[in-house]
Design a protein around this motif. Sequence first.
Motif, PDB file in Angstrom:
ATOM      1  N   ALA A   1      30.356  -7.179   7.069  1.00  0.00           N
ATOM      2  CA  ALA A   1      31.700  -7.328   7.631  1.00  0.00           C
ATOM      3  C   ALA A   1      32.328  -8.681   7.362  1.00  0.00           C
ATOM      4  O   ALA A   1      33.462  -8.928   7.774  1.00  0.00           O
ATOM      5  CB  ALA A   1      31.670  -7.065   9.138  1.00  0.00           C
TER       6      ALA A   1
ATOM      7  N   ALA B   1      34.778  -3.503   8.993  1.00  0.00           N
ATOM      8  CA  ALA B   1      35.183  -3.830  10.359  1.00  0.00           C
ATOM      9  C   ALA B   1      36.675  -3.616  10.591  1.00  0.00           C
ATOM     10  O   ALA B   1      37.088  -3.042  11.601  1.00  0.00           O
ATOM     11  CB  ALA B   1      34.808  -5.282  10.673  1.00  0.00           C
TER      12      ALA B   1
ATOM     13  N   SER C   1      34.575  -7.247   5.254  1.00  0.00           N
ATOM     14  CA  SER C   1      34.772  -5.821   5.574  1.00  0.00           C
ATOM     15  C   SER C   1      34.452  -4.931   4.389  1.00  0.00           C
ATOM     16  O   SER C   1      34.982  -3.823   4.267  1.00  0.00           O
ATOM     17  CB  SER C   1      36.191  -5.548   6.098  1.00  0.00           C
ATOM     18  OG  SER C   1      36.292  -5.924   7.462  1.00  0.00           O
TER      19      SER C   1
END
Length: 437
Positions: A279, A58, A282
């Motif tokens: 995420a 992300a 991430s």
Amino acid sequence: MTAPAPVHDTGYPVLLPNAIVGSSPAARLCLVRGKGAVLWDSAGRALIDTLAGLGQCAVGYGREELAEAAAAQMRELSAYPLHAGPVNEPALLLARRLAALSPAAGSRISYTGSGSEGVETALKLARLAHFHHSGQQRPFVLALEGSYHGATAGALAVTVRADLHQGLGPPSRHTVRLTRPDPRALGPDAVPMLICELERAIERVGPGLISAFIGEPVMGVAGCVVPPPGYWAEVRRVLDAHGILLIADEVATGYGRTGDWFASPRFGIQPDIVVTAKALTSGYLPMGAVLVGRGVLDMLDGFPLRHGFTASGHATGAAVALANLDVIEREGLAGRAAETGSRMLEALRPLEQLPWVREVRGCGLMIAVDFGGDPAVVERARAIPGRAAEAGVLIPHAAGMIKLTPPLVLTDAQAEQIVDVVTAEVRRLGSASPAGG
């Protein structure tokens, strides 16, 4: 010391995902570096990542604050399993933060190492909750056609995709298949039809035998399928009437991907259990978290929970997750995903005018250009990844559709470049030869 092999080398003994075992391995890019939404291969070529790996990265690549959080925690205490007894500070702090963000009210957190482990945990907790609360064994689970919930045995059992069950037999006999909520395929009466099917399935199996319904708010692997308005609220109503729990698989949609921390509230989902991973860090370290709502906790009250993994509550993973959530919040990446995704979706919509494009759909930075099932188009699309890479865009797979789930830090210029390359390549499918000529 011998220098590393160059890009595309296939001489290393790696059993690669999606490769045919025993065949001559196809050339693959060898990635060596990343920054933001850009990756570099070992030939020095820069490529905009359209997938964020598998949707996990992300905050983008090369984030110093995540590397520093990991290094600092490793110097103090790298990890100690919660399953062994003691706790660690980062895991406690992360649990408090996730509970505050959770769409399942009153959540407590069960840590995992991946989305597959998270689904296993959620299914197990749902069955145990029913058993402890009422003494009932409820082995059946409702799941959607085309869904993907993971690669481990239990998660695969509720994954309703024939391609992933090859050689293994069908999904578990305890998995009850339901039509995927695809508004384009089902038309304006989709919701009443789907709810009627749900009610009949529950009646056929027996509500006292069904522990949970598991579903993705937006179906990721199936191609960013966005449900029709009101679908999930009606599902919740029916489940409540029969005492069936709702598990929201937010492994792909969680932590900003669809424009908010989680997709469930956007689609009217009030989940009992939420599965997350990807995420959360991430992808900087493997870690997942299952958010278990108050209703399930009440059902389990007094039950000795004999469940956990070696990496549960990994201290370094939790420290990285906290730093990662800080970045998402500080930089407003959920809002950016909504804005950037909306612009990209609008820019790609004209492709629906092409006869070989079935649909362009999406939510936030989850977008798909679906070619339908025409074998000739699917075959021609296999040439897209190679040509896109030459144009500086990494599109690893493009047979039946192009899926876009880029890092949330994607710049406006990078988004425009992706749209331009995808548009050019999709338009080219009408005349290109299978070889890409």
